[in-house]
Design a protein around this motif. Structure first.
Motif, PDB file in Angstrom:
ATOM      1  N   ALA A 198      31.304  53.346  57.283  1.00 37.21           N
ATOM      2  CA  ALA A 198      32.465  53.794  58.046  1.00 37.21           C
ATOM      3  C   ALA A 198      33.737  53.854  57.208  1.00 37.21           C
ATOM      4  O   ALA A 198      34.804  54.227  57.720  1.00 37.21           O
ATOM      5  N   GLY A 199      33.653  53.484  55.941  1.00 34.55           N
ATOM      6  CA  GLY A 199      34.817  53.522  55.070  1.00 34.55           C
ATOM      7  C   GLY A 199      35.808  52.408  55.314  1.00 34.55           C
ATOM      8  O   GLY A 199      36.950  52.466  54.839  1.00 34.55           O
ATOM      9  N   LEU A 200      35.374  51.357  56.011  1.00 34.74           N
ATOM     10  CA  LEU A 200      36.269  50.233  56.274  1.00 34.74           C
ATOM     11  C   LEU A 200      36.303  49.263  55.099  1.00 34.74           C
ATOM     12  O   LEU A 200      37.223  48.457  54.986  1.00 34.74           O
ATOM     13  N   TYR A 201      35.282  49.305  54.263  1.00 31.38           N
ATOM     14  CA  TYR A 201      35.350  48.656  52.954  1.00 31.38           C
ATOM     15  C   TYR A 201      35.103  49.729  51.904  1.00 31.38           C
ATOM     16  O   TYR A 201      34.065  50.409  51.932  1.00 31.38           O
ATOM     17  N   ARG A 202      36.049  49.889  50.986  1.00 29.58           N
ATOM     18  CA  ARG A 202      35.951  50.922  49.952  1.00 29.58           C
ATOM     19  C   ARG A 202      35.829  50.254  48.578  1.00 29.58           C
ATOM     20  O   ARG A 202      36.804  49.691  48.073  1.00 29.58           O
ATOM     21  N   PRO A 203      34.643  50.304  47.989  1.00 29.13           N
ATOM     22  CA  PRO A 203      34.464  49.674  46.676  1.00 29.13           C
ATOM     23  C   PRO A 203      35.293  50.371  45.599  1.00 29.13           C
ATOM     24  O   PRO A 203      35.561  51.574  45.674  1.00 29.13           O
ATOM     25  N   ALA A 204      35.661  49.595  44.609  1.00 31.47           N
ATOM     26  CA  ALA A 204      36.303  50.168  43.433  1.00 31.47           C
ATOM     27  C   ALA A 204      35.266  50.933  42.623  1.00 31.47           C
ATOM     28  O   ALA A 204      34.049  50.741  42.795  1.00 31.47           O
ATOM     29  N   PRO A 205      35.699  51.826  41.733  1.00 27.84           N
ATOM     30  CA  PRO A 205      34.739  52.524  40.882  1.00 27.84           C
ATOM     31  C   PRO A 205      33.849  51.531  40.124  1.00 27.84           C
ATOM     32  O   PRO A 205      34.328  50.560  39.560  1.00 27.84           O
ATOM     33  N   ARG A 206      32.561  51.787  40.165  1.00 23.38           N
ATOM     34  CA  ARG A 206      31.532  50.993  39.478  1.00 23.38           C
ATOM     35  C   ARG A 206      31.382  49.577  40.035  1.00 23.38           C
ATOM     36  O   ARG A 206      30.676  48.759  39.444  1.00 23.38           O
ATOM     37  N   GLU A 207      32.044  49.263  41.125  1.00 19.41           N
ATOM     38  CA  GLU A 207      31.844  47.958  41.774  1.00 19.41           C
ATOM     39  C   GLU A 207      30.436  47.911  42.368  1.00 19.41           C
ATOM     40  O   GLU A 207      30.036  48.791  43.128  1.00 19.41           O
TER      41      GLU A 207
ATOM     42  N   ALA B 292      13.779  49.590  59.715  1.00 21.63           N
ATOM     43  CA  ALA B 292      14.052  49.269  61.114  1.00 21.63           C
ATOM     44  C   ALA B 292      14.814  47.952  61.177  1.00 21.63           C
ATOM     45  O   ALA B 292      14.253  46.887  60.890  1.00 21.63           O
ATOM     46  N   VAL B 293      16.089  48.013  61.533  1.00 21.28           N
ATOM     47  CA  VAL B 293      16.908  46.812  61.665  1.00 21.28           C
ATOM     48  C   VAL B 293      17.578  46.817  63.031  1.00 21.28           C
ATOM     49  O   VAL B 293      17.787  47.869  63.636  1.00 21.28           O
ATOM     50  N   GLU B 294      17.914  45.649  63.502  1.00 22.00           N
ATOM     51  CA  GLU B 294      18.646  45.533  64.752  1.00 22.00           C
ATOM     52  C   GLU B 294      20.128  45.801  64.504  1.00 22.00           C
ATOM     53  O   GLU B 294      20.568  45.834  63.337  1.00 22.00           O
ATOM     54  N   PRO B 295      20.924  45.992  65.559  1.00 15.39           N
ATOM     55  CA  PRO B 295      22.352  46.246  65.339  1.00 15.39           C
ATOM     56  C   PRO B 295      23.034  45.178  64.489  1.00 15.39           C
ATOM     57  O   PRO B 295      23.820  45.507  63.586  1.00 15.39           O
ATOM     58  N   GLY B 296      22.743  43.900  64.747  1.00 17.30           N
ATOM     59  CA  GLY B 296      23.329  42.849  63.926  1.00 17.30           C
ATOM     60  C   GLY B 296      22.941  42.978  62.463  1.00 17.30           C
ATOM     61  O   GLY B 296      23.736  42.692  61.566  1.00 17.30           O
ATOM     62  N   GLY B 297      21.722  43.426  62.213  1.00 19.79           N
ATOM     63  CA  GLY B 297      21.255  43.602  60.845  1.00 19.79           C
ATOM     64  C   GLY B 297      21.912  44.753  60.121  1.00 19.79           C
ATOM     65  O   GLY B 297      21.942  44.789  58.883  1.00 19.79           O
ATOM     66  N   ALA B 298      22.444  45.713  60.876  1.00 24.89           N
ATOM     67  CA  ALA B 298      23.116  46.867  60.280  1.00 24.89           C
ATOM     68  C   ALA B 298      24.618  46.687  60.185  1.00 24.89           C
ATOM     69  O   ALA B 298      25.320  47.534  59.611  1.00 24.89           O
ATOM     70  N   THR B 299      25.142  45.596  60.739  1.00 23.11           N
ATOM     71  CA  THR B 299      26.588  45.427  60.843  1.00 23.11           C
ATOM     72  C   THR B 299      27.270  45.373  59.478  1.00 23.11           C
ATOM     73  O   THR B 299      28.325  45.994  59.272  1.00 23.11           O
ATOM     74  N   ALA B 300      26.707  44.641  58.529  1.00 22.59           N
ATOM     75  CA  ALA B 300      27.348  44.547  57.210  1.00 22.59           C
ATOM     76  C   ALA B 300      27.433  45.917  56.551  1.00 22.59           C
ATOM     77  O   ALA B 300      28.477  46.286  56.001  1.00 22.59           O
ATOM     78  N   LEU B 301      26.360  46.679  56.615  1.00 23.09           N
ATOM     79  CA  LEU B 301      26.358  48.008  56.000  1.00 23.09           C
ATOM     80  C   LEU B 301      27.345  48.936  56.690  1.00 23.09           C
ATOM     81  O   LEU B 301      27.924  49.829  56.052  1.00 23.09           O
ATOM     82  N   SER B 302      27.567  48.753  57.976  1.00 19.25           N
ATOM     83  CA  SER B 302      28.448  49.661  58.713  1.00 19.25           C
ATOM     84  C   SER B 302      29.867  49.667  58.143  1.00 19.25           C
ATOM     85  O   SER B 302      30.562  50.681  58.211  1.00 19.25           O
ATOM     86  N   ALA B 303      30.302  48.553  57.580  1.00 17.76           N
ATOM     87  CA  ALA B 303      31.641  48.520  56.987  1.00 17.76           C
ATOM     88  C   ALA B 303      31.748  49.493  55.818  1.00 17.76           C
ATOM     89  O   ALA B 303      32.799  50.119  55.604  1.00 17.76           O
ATOM     90  N   LEU B 304      30.676  49.639  55.059  1.00 12.78           N
ATOM     91  CA  LEU B 304      30.657  50.596  53.949  1.00 12.78           C
ATOM     92  C   LEU B 304      30.582  52.027  54.462  1.00 12.78           C
ATOM     93  O   LEU B 304      31.350  52.891  54.042  1.00 12.78           O
TER      94      LEU B 304
END
Length: 322
Positions: free
Chosen positions: A296-305, A282-294
């Motif tokens: 939503a595909g707005l941050y795409r890690p390199a393989p094995r990053e 259970a997290v608040e919207p601000g607490g979920a904001t960092a994960l949302s970038a992942l």
């Protein structure tokens, strides 16, 4: 270290960690299984949502109160909710009087928690900036100690301890290459950046700042070359709704933050619900904001990053997690 310091050094974060030990929790980390959230890269979550008062801000609050003289008038803080809760909690634990100013948009859950911690609550103003102005007038009347939500050296050093702790914990899980941090006024990412950029050992960690599209304080500051006022609103405004980033954190962020990503409210809500539905976190919207970038595909890690994500706040009304 004083509130007028222009840089936060690793030794000050180390001193803060020693100072607040026993007052804050070492919050757990969770290494997700391969392919979690349909992302191939390894992901490690830092559950700072389980910190005292429900967010990372307890670190800065305790560091401030334990390193500064608190007058009989006590302490005053302005907050969207989480900073106020942290100051109220820390003041109560240390035996100090606390007055907290919050804007009218503050979550009822957060306002109720402030009162539960014994603080005198003043709900005033349409946004954090107006609540902050009211708090300054009250400081002038009373002579109380003020603790800024994000633009104070003691606060940044305290927040930096979460990066120190996360890095040490992640070492046993293979380490992290990249760290995603939500940004409001910038106290958290400023402290984290000071730790990551200032330490002399260990691999370099790439820092990614994540902001709601409707609270683009760091994005606007980078574009302007200095902190500037922005209009704020949206789902996470009660936690990330500062009108500008702090002057102390900005030069640190310019040196150490690799990228600023803006995310829409829809992505933040989706991440919040994914954490609840898949992990029962259970997290608040601000607490979920960092994960949302992942997610939503707005941050795409390199393989094995190896990606670390800080879940920075858990002060959520559980009835909204449906």
């Amino acid at each position: 270290m004083t509130a007028s310091s222009t840089s936060i050094r690793v030794r000050e974060i180390e001193a803060a960690a020693a100072r607040i030990a026993g007052h804050v929790r070492e919050t757990p980390v969770l290494a997700l299984e391969s392919g979690a959230f349909d992302i191939a890269s390894p992901i490690v979550l830092k559950l700072e949502s389980l910190q005292h008062s429900g967010s990372f801000k307890a670190r800065g609050a305790f560091n401030s109160l334990l390193s500064m003289e608190v007058p009989a008038a006590g302490v005053i803080a302005a907050s969207g909710g989480n900073h106020g809760a942290a100051v109220a909690y820390a003041a109560g634990r240390l035996g100090h009087r606390a007055e907290i100013f919050v804007p009218e948009i503050a979550s009822p859950v957060k306002v109720r928690r402030l009162r539960d911690y014994g603080a005198i609550v003043h709900q005033v103003g349409a946004n954090y900036g107006e609540a902050f102005a009211a708090s300054r007038r009250r400081v002038e009347e009373t002579g109380a100690l003020t603790i800024h939500a994000y633009d104070q050296a003691e606060v940044l050093a305290g927040q930096g301890t979460v990066a120190r702790e996360f890095e040490r914990q992640a070492m046993g899980l293979g380490g992290i290459d990249t760290l995603l941090i939500a940004v409001g006024g910038g106290g958290l990412i400023g402290g984290v950046a000071a730790w990551c950029a200032g330490r002399t050992s260990g691999p370099q960690i790439k820092l990614i700042a994540v902001e709601p599209e409707r609270c683009p304080t760091l994005h606007a500051a980078f574009a302007a070359g200095e902190p500037v006022d922005v209009a704020v609103g949206g789902l996470a405004a009660d936690a990330l709704g500062a009108t500008r980033v702090g002057s102390l954190m900005f030069p640190i962020a310019r040196r150490a933050v690799d990228q600023v990503i803006l995310v829409p409210d829809e992505a933040i809500k989706a991440a919040q619900m994914a954490l609840w539905n898949r992990l029962r976190l259970a997290v608040e919207p601000g607490g979920a904001t960092a994960l949302s970038a992942l997610l939503a595909g707005l941050y795409r890690p390199a393989p094995r990053e190896r990606v670390g994500v800080l879940l920075c706040g858990g002060n959520v009304d559980p009835t909204t997690l449906v």
